[in-house]
Design a protein around this motif. Structure first.
Motif, short mmCIF file in Angstrom:
data_model
loop_
_atom_site.label_atom_id
_atom_site.label_comp_id
_atom_site.label_asym_id
_atom_site.label_seq_id
_atom_site.Cartn_x
_atom_site.Cartn_y
_atom_site.Cartn_z
N SER A 70 -77.20 42.05 16.05
CA SER A 70 -75.99 41.64 15.18
C SER A 70 -75.49 43.02 14.79
O SER A 70 -76.41 44.00 14.62
N ARG A 103 -77.02 40.84 1.30
CA ARG A 103 -77.26 41.87 2.15
C ARG A 103 -77.45 43.15 2.05
O ARG A 103 -78.39 43.92 2.38
N GLU A 153 -70.88 33.79 21.34
CA GLU A 153 -71.23 32.98 20.27
C GLU A 153 -70.86 34.10 19.32
O GLU A 153 -71.81 34.89 18.80
N TYR A 208 -72.33 36.07 6.32
CA TYR A 208 -73.41 35.96 5.97
C TYR A 208 -73.48 36.61 4.35
O TYR A 208 -74.35 37.13 3.97
N ARG A 253 -70.13 37.22 13.10
CA ARG A 253 -69.70 38.20 12.05
C ARG A 253 -68.27 38.77 12.38
O ARG A 253 -67.25 38.81 11.49
N TYR A 297 -80.85 44.06 3.79
CA TYR A 297 -80.63 45.11 4.92
C TYR A 297 -80.42 46.52 4.47
O TYR A 297 -79.77 47.11 5.50
N1 LLP Z 1 -75.98 33.83 18.58
C1 LLP Z 1 -77.29 34.07 17.93
C2 LLP Z 1 -78.64 33.40 18.95
C3 LLP Z 1 -77.64 34.52 17.01
O1 LLP Z 1 -79.06 34.59 16.43
C4 LLP Z 1 -76.74 35.12 16.10
C5 LLP Z 1 -77.05 35.81 15.03
C6 LLP Z 1 -75.49 35.19 16.68
C7 LLP Z 1 -75.05 34.55 17.92
C8 LLP Z 1 -74.26 35.65 16.04
O2 LLP Z 1 -74.40 36.91 16.06
P1 LLP Z 1 -72.98 37.62 15.09
O3 LLP Z 1 -71.76 37.67 16.16
O4 LLP Z 1 -72.62 37.18 13.97
O5 LLP Z 1 -73.64 39.23 15.34
N2 LLP Z 1 -77.87 37.97 8.29
C9 LLP Z 1 -77.64 39.07 8.94
C10 LLP Z 1 -77.29 38.78 10.36
C11 LLP Z 1 -78.06 37.78 11.24
C12 LLP Z 1 -77.71 37.31 12.54
C13 LLP Z 1 -78.41 36.40 13.01
N3 LLP Z 1 -78.14 35.77 14.50
C14 LLP Z 1 -76.78 39.85 8.36
O6 LLP Z 1 -76.17 39.69 7.22
O7 LLP Z 1 -76.33 41.04 8.87
#
Ligand code: LLP
Length: 380
Positions: free
Chosen positions: A189, A303, A264, A362, A267, A307
């Motif tokens: 991510s 966050r 998918e 998030y 963010r 992180y």
């Molecule tokens: N698909 C899967 C299998 C995932 O595990 C995730 C995010 C996404 C899609 C969506 O990813 P995005 O487009 O949002 O990057 N809490 C953390 C981010 C954790 C992401 C977990 N998986 C933060 O605040 O940065």
């Protein structure tokens, strides 16, 4: 962003403020850019934010949803998403969650291990149905992001290692209540450089050839999410560059005739439309620094503590033309409850309103009740 500050003055802080127009503009951009490629289908990764108004707006835009728990599936059903637009991923699915997905007839289970495949097969047999599954493959691509949010390296707990894929496919052929419809990937991510996505395409091309050699034709390829947002300059870049992102896949991934490519995105859909709004409680004079103590803390937005993330801090109400350096902190009994050190901000006073920007993804969803604090409400 033009915040409705006079409205904010009347409200109890902290709260999450969401800008409907920016969310709708972001969704319009996604739909416009994805529709250039007829095979592309976008799901919203609801783990980023499940606010009910937000889910309603996303549903109206036509996106599907990507869930990682039975509770998220329930939230999506409640928001009116059709089960055939719901995909369900997760490294540890409980029996009730699998049963819920089977009863509702969701589009696909993204499966992460042989042990899980066997349980889905057994539960589908009991329910008298067949589960559509995609195998989550760990492509061993370095996403170059924070180690807590990189997921595609072989030492992560996620997915099935590439070298194990042939034996897992052989196993699926022996199971009568699961049908393999696709492969699933997600490398991490908050990716700001697109090269890892190009690498991912190369890995998928190779894997597809191998899978086809085993006599399997796949209906879907799902490449997960990961597109990052500009946390430093939310006003300059309110909408991520979806055109470039989709073009990478269009240019580098060899899709087969009739095959769908699923995304998918979490963010990149909702990050910039949300801000955490707080009030300054005190300006505290330290020995060598000044602390700006807010009424929002790490329980409201974790966050930065988790992180080392930085959310742009904006003082919305200061009438001072001077600037001061502050450590901006919350009220919680932890030293990590800090939103920024040495922040150069307009000189502020008790009662001033502050926005922590780019908190739509998030943010509220990761809030906790630590220190018996309530989850901040949503204001639209
Ligand atoms: N698909 C899967 C299998 C995932 O595990 C995730 C995010 C996404 C899609 C969506 O990813 P995005 O487009 O949002 O990057 N809490 C953390 C981010 C954790 C992401 C977990 N998986 C933060 O605040 O940065």
């Amino acid at each position: 962003m033009n915040f409705p500050v006079s409205k904010f003055r009347t409200l109890q802080t902290p709260f999450y403020y969401y800008d409907r127009r920016l969310l709708e503009a972001t969704l319009d951009t996604i739909n416009k850019e994805a529709s250039r490629y007829p095979a592309f289908r976008v799901h919203y990764a609801v783990k980023a934010n499940v606010d009910s108004t937000l889910l309603e707006i996303v549903r109206q835009s036509g996106l599907g949803c990507d869930c990682v728990s039975g509770w998220e599936i329930q939230a999506c059903l409640k928001a009116g998403f059709q089960p055939d637009k719901i995909v369900y991923a997760g490294v540890g699915k409980s029996d009730w969650e699998i049963r819920l997905g089977l009863e509702q007839g969701i589009a696909c289970f993204n499966v992460e291990s042989v042990a899980e495949l066997e349980v889905i097969d057994q539960l589908a047999a009991e329910a008298g149905t067949t589960a559509r599954v995609a195998l989550r493959v760990n492509p061993n691509v370095d996403a170059h992001t924070h180690k807590y949010i990189t997921t595609g390296l072989s030492e992560n707990k996620f997915g099935i290692a590439m070298e194990m894929l042939p034996s897992v496919i052989a196993k699926i052929k022996t199971l009568s209540h699961v049908t393999l419809i696709g492969l699933h990937f997600h490398i991490g991510s908050q990716l700001l450089k697109l090269d890892p996505f190009t690498m991912l395409c190369a890995r998928i091309n190779k894997l597809q050839d191998e899978v086809e050699a085993q006599g399997i034709r796949l209906r879907t390829i799902n490449v997960g999410g990961g597109l990052g947002c500009d946390y430093d300059a939310p006003d300059e870049n309110p909408i991520p560059d979806f055109a470039d992102f989709f073009a990478i896949y269009a240019d580098h991934l060899r899709l087969r005739e009739g095959q769908e490519l699923h995304f998918e995105l979490g963010r990149s859909v909702v990050c910039q439309c949300g801000s955490l709004i707080a009030r300054v409680l005190y300006i505290k004079e330290g020995v060598n620094k000044k602390f700006m103590i807010l009424d929002a803390g790490m329980s409201d937005l974790i966050r930065p503590a988790l992180y080392q993330a930085h959310h742009k801090i904006e003082v919305l109400t200061s009438d001072s033309s001077e600037v001061t350096r502050y450590d901006v902190v919350g009220p919680i009994c932890e030293s990590s409850d800090c939103f920024g050190e040495n922040e150069l901000l307009p000189t502020a006073r008790r009662g001033d309103l502050v926005a922590l920007r780019s908190a739509g993804a998030y943010g509220q969803i990761m809030a906790s009740n630590y220190n018996c604090r309530p989850i901040p409400p949503s204001i639209w």
